[in-house]
Design an enzyme around this catalytic site. Structure first.
Site, PDB file in Angstrom:
ATOM      1  N   HIS A 130       0.790  -1.236   0.000  1.00  0.00           N
ATOM      2  CA  HIS A 130       0.000   0.000   0.000  1.00  0.00           C
ATOM      3  C   HIS A 130       0.823   1.288   0.000  1.00  0.00           C
ATOM      4  CE1 HIS A 130       0.840  -0.116   4.357  1.00  0.00           C
ATOM      5  NE2 HIS A 130       0.696   1.189   4.296  1.00  0.00           N
TER       6      HIS A 130
HETATM    7  C1  UD1 Z   1      -2.006   5.943   5.343  1.00  0.00           C
HETATM    8  C2  UD1 Z   1      -0.719   6.475   5.971  1.00  0.00           C
HETATM    9  C3  UD1 Z   1       0.357   5.397   5.945  1.00  0.00           C
HETATM   10  C4  UD1 Z   1      -0.143   4.120   6.590  1.00  0.00           C
HETATM   11  C5  UD1 Z   1      -1.461   3.690   5.956  1.00  0.00           C
HETATM   12  C6  UD1 Z   1      -2.025   2.519   6.719  1.00  0.00           C
HETATM   13  C7  UD1 Z   1      -0.312   8.880   5.650  1.00  0.00           C
HETATM   14  C8  UD1 Z   1       0.460   9.893   4.894  1.00  0.00           C
HETATM   15  N1  UD1 Z   1      -0.206   7.616   5.197  1.00  0.00           N
HETATM   16  O1  UD1 Z   1      -1.726   5.661   3.983  1.00  0.00           O
HETATM   17  O2  UD1 Z   1       1.490   5.849   6.670  1.00  0.00           O
HETATM   18  O3  UD1 Z   1       0.817   3.119   6.401  1.00  0.00           O
HETATM   19  O4  UD1 Z   1      -2.409   4.770   6.042  1.00  0.00           O
HETATM   20  O5  UD1 Z   1      -2.980   1.832   5.999  1.00  0.00           O
HETATM   21  O6  UD1 Z   1      -0.976   9.221   6.598  1.00  0.00           O
HETATM   22  N2  UD1 Z   1      -8.988   4.810   0.902  1.00  0.00           N
HETATM   23  C9  UD1 Z   1     -10.241   4.263   0.802  1.00  0.00           C
HETATM   24  N3  UD1 Z   1     -10.920   3.990   1.946  1.00  0.00           N
HETATM   25  C10 UD1 Z   1     -10.427   4.222   3.184  1.00  0.00           C
HETATM   26  C11 UD1 Z   1      -9.146   4.775   3.280  1.00  0.00           C
HETATM   27  C12 UD1 Z   1      -8.442   5.058   2.135  1.00  0.00           C
HETATM   28  O7  UD1 Z   1     -10.740   4.035  -0.285  1.00  0.00           O
HETATM   29  O8  UD1 Z   1     -11.108   3.926   4.188  1.00  0.00           O
HETATM   30  C13 UD1 Z   1      -8.235   5.085  -0.326  1.00  0.00           C
HETATM   31  C14 UD1 Z   1      -8.548   6.455  -0.938  1.00  0.00           C
HETATM   32  O9  UD1 Z   1      -8.489   6.320  -2.314  1.00  0.00           O
HETATM   33  C15 UD1 Z   1      -7.382   7.290  -0.456  1.00  0.00           C
HETATM   34  C16 UD1 Z   1      -6.246   6.283  -0.451  1.00  0.00           C
HETATM   35  O10 UD1 Z   1      -6.847   5.066  -0.049  1.00  0.00           O
HETATM   36  O11 UD1 Z   1      -7.108   8.386  -1.285  1.00  0.00           O
HETATM   37  C17 UD1 Z   1      -5.116   6.635   0.483  1.00  0.00           C
HETATM   38  O12 UD1 Z   1      -5.596   6.840   1.819  1.00  0.00           O
HETATM   39  P1  UD1 Z   1      -4.748   7.740   2.844  1.00  0.00           P
HETATM   40  O13 UD1 Z   1      -5.322   7.634   4.186  1.00  0.00           O
HETATM   41  O14 UD1 Z   1      -4.554   9.117   2.295  1.00  0.00           O
HETATM   42  O15 UD1 Z   1      -3.322   7.091   2.822  1.00  0.00           O
HETATM   43  P2  UD1 Z   1      -2.901   5.572   2.941  1.00  0.00           P
HETATM   44  O16 UD1 Z   1      -2.246   5.185   1.659  1.00  0.00           O
HETATM   45  O17 UD1 Z   1      -4.019   4.765   3.456  1.00  0.00           O
HETATM   46  N1  UDP Z   2      -4.250  -5.461   8.689  1.00  0.00           N
HETATM   47  C1  UDP Z   2      -5.545  -5.938   8.808  1.00  0.00           C
HETATM   48  N2  UDP Z   2      -6.192  -6.314   7.655  1.00  0.00           N
HETATM   49  C2  UDP Z   2      -5.615  -6.247   6.431  1.00  0.00           C
HETATM   50  C3  UDP Z   2      -4.284  -5.770   6.343  1.00  0.00           C
HETATM   51  C4  UDP Z   2      -3.636  -5.370   7.487  1.00  0.00           C
HETATM   52  O1  UDP Z   2      -6.103  -6.034   9.897  1.00  0.00           O
HETATM   53  O2  UDP Z   2      -6.265  -6.592   5.444  1.00  0.00           O
HETATM   54  C5  UDP Z   2      -3.552  -5.038   9.917  1.00  0.00           C
HETATM   55  C6  UDP Z   2      -2.246  -5.741  10.167  1.00  0.00           C
HETATM   56  O3  UDP Z   2      -2.472  -6.976  10.818  1.00  0.00           O
HETATM   57  C7  UDP Z   2      -1.497  -4.735  11.022  1.00  0.00           C
HETATM   58  C8  UDP Z   2      -1.985  -3.390  10.472  1.00  0.00           C
HETATM   59  O4  UDP Z   2      -3.196  -3.677   9.768  1.00  0.00           O
HETATM   60  O5  UDP Z   2      -1.883  -4.842  12.373  1.00  0.00           O
HETATM   61  C9  UDP Z   2      -0.990  -2.778   9.550  1.00  0.00           C
HETATM   62  O6  UDP Z   2      -1.557  -1.667   8.926  1.00  0.00           O
HETATM   63  P1  UDP Z   2      -1.126  -1.149   7.482  1.00  0.00           P
HETATM   64  O7  UDP Z   2      -0.387  -2.192   6.757  1.00  0.00           O
HETATM   65  O8  UDP Z   2      -2.346  -0.579   6.854  1.00  0.00           O
HETATM   66  O9  UDP Z   2      -0.209   0.113   7.829  1.00  0.00           O
HETATM   67  P2  UDP Z   2       1.301   0.316   8.324  1.00  0.00           P
HETATM   68  O10 UDP Z   2       1.569  -0.598   9.463  1.00  0.00           O
HETATM   69  O11 UDP Z   2       2.195   0.090   7.152  1.00  0.00           O
HETATM   70  O12 UDP Z   2       1.350   1.765   8.700  1.00  0.00           O
END
Ligand code: UD1
Ligand code: UDP
Length: 379
Positions: A215
């Site tokens: 991601h």
């Molecule tokens: C964010 C964090 C990242 C973390 C990740 C965990 C920042 C800069 N990044 O990245 O550090 O590792 O969360 O998962 O804060 N979207 C949906 N539904 C949701 C959420 C997101 O469709 O419920 C999609 C949208 O298209 C959105 C994109 O995901 O634009 C990115 O979401 P965003 O929260 O901006 O950043 P992440 O890539 O999720």
């Molecule tokens: N996770 C989850 N379901 C999923 C993928 C990840 O519950 O489909 C959990 C995972 O077990 C871990 C956390 O989400 O506890 C990690 O989050 P993510 O990978 O979104 O973000 P990061 O840790 O890179 O910030």
């Protein structure tokens, strides 16, 4: 009774917050009251609500409903909402997790109001400032009064940046306290491991499977990198007739068809060994991690959980903050390079990792953090 406001927003923060909420309910309910603010950064049911239900986290007292957007706009909307809540709630401490835009917004809001910040997951560094997370965590650390580092490497990073050991209270961002306390995610894994649930819709067909998550923006938004990762998984799965289960973050699902080059999207879609599924719940993820033969990921949290479950991990990033995983030989940094990923998968296929020294604490990090927050106020 002291009051903390906890800010969460993204999936991993909701999961991490479960450990502290559990410790408060179990040991500190008469001494700490927690107000939970959800920024709304993540909002799909399977990225947010499911974790509250499954992990027993109290419902948020506030939800700012900020949603997705460009970094500046998303963070600014959070700051505006958080400032109003902090003025209203007047907490003794603001508790922040990790390195997301929700973390940064909390750090800016509280520091301007002179509310001390407790940063959980302090000191982690990738030394790559092109990552939005690296900027967020550095800024949050330097605005914090209590910095809780899960690893000794994180603790040492703080010392290298000028943080001092042995300060005495009252703690402020000018006179902060730093701690090496273990990882609240390890607390969670120990607590929930026995409750792991097989995802109902996933059919495991062979003896072994790889679990993969992708991601990071530098992977999802870059067709060359995203294609290298998926091409490596595609070819490995066909060669070994081994399933690859990929619970896909919505960011990645939204870009997969556009950013897989040539015929790769069609090839991956037609590959019976590749199972792309929607994000799963934490207990389902725990089951998938526990039963995988190896894990490929660019997630911070999933790298660590791989280690907790003694699984080798191929890290699809140019570097990691969780360097212990690499130093111990349980992880290989393969970046988004098809050859390096393939070599790493093959290596772990043939060389199981057996040694996973305890580098993430004793499963009681949340209790320690609650205790130190309380002590900081009575010093
Ligand atoms: C964010 C964090 C990242 C973390 C990740 C965990 C920042 C800069 N990044 O990245 O550090 O590792 O969360 O998962 O804060 N979207 C949906 N539904 C949701 C959420 C997101 O469709 O419920 C999609 C949208 O298209 C959105 C994109 O995901 O634009 C990115 O979401 P965003 O929260 O901006 O950043 P992440 O890539 O999720
Ligand atoms: N996770 C989850 N379901 C999923 C993928 C990840 O519950 O489909 C959990 C995972 O077990 C871990 C956390 O989400 O506890 C990690 O989050 P993510 O990978 O979104 O973000 P990061 O840790 O890179 O910030």
């Amino acid at each position: 009774m002291i009051k903390i406001v906890t800010v969460i927003g993204a999936r991993p923060q909701i999961i991490k917050a479960a450990a502290l909420s559990r410790a408060i309910a179990k040991e500190y309910s008469g001494r700490i009251t927690e107000v939970i603010v959800h920024t709304g950064q993540h909002y799909d049911a399977n990225m947010s609500q499911i974790f509250f239900e499954e992990l027993g986290i109290p419902a948020p007292d506030y939800n700012l409903g900020v949603g997705s957007g460009q970094h500046g706009r998303q963070t600014a909307r959070m700051i505006e909402g958080l400032e109003n809540i902090l003025l209203e709630e007047k907490p003794d401490f603001l508790v922040l997790y990790g390195d997301t835009n929700s973390t940064l917004a909390g750090a800016i809001s509280a520091s301007k109001l002179h509310i001390p910040i407790a940063h959980i997951e302090a000191g982690l560094r990738s030394f790559n400032k092109t990552m939005p997370e690296e900027i967020n965590r550095i800024m949050c650390d330097h605005a914090s009064a209590l910095l809780f580092s899960p690893t000794i490497t994180g603790y040492n990073n703080l010392i290298r940046e000028g943080f001092k050991t042995g300060n005495s209270g009252p703690f402020t961002s000018d006179n902060p306290a730093i701690y090496h306390c273990g990882d609240v995610m390890y607390d969670n894994t120990l607590h929930f491991s026995g409750l792991a649930q097989k995802p109902a819709d996933v059919l495991i067909t062979g003896e072994k499977y790889i679990l993969a998550t992708i991601h990071r923006d530098n992977n999802t938004d870059n067709p060359v990198r995203l294609s290298a990762i998926f091409s490596a998984l595609h070819h490995f799965s066909l060669k070994h007739k081994q399933q690859v289960i990929i619970p896909l973050h919505p960011r990645t699902s939204g870009l997969l068809q556009k950013n897989l080059t040539g015929n790769l999207f069609a090839d991956v879609s037609d590959n019976q060994f590749i199972g792309i599924i929607p994000p799963v719940s934490f207990l389902e993820m725990t089951w998938l991690e526990k039963n995988a033969s190896q894990i490929l990921t660019d997630s911070g949290g999933v790298q660590k959980e791989a280690y907790f479950f003694r699984k080798p991990c191929v890290i699809a990033r140019p570097e990691t903050e969780w360097v212990e995983i690499v130093y111990t030989g349980a992880g290989i940094i393969a970046d988004a390079d098809e050859t390096r990923i393939t070599q790493a998968l093959e290596f772990f296929e043939n060389n199981p990792v057996i040694d996973f020294p305890a580098v993430f604490g004793d499963g009681k990090a949340a209790e320690f953090i609650c205790g130190e927050i309380l002590k900081a106020l009575v010093r």
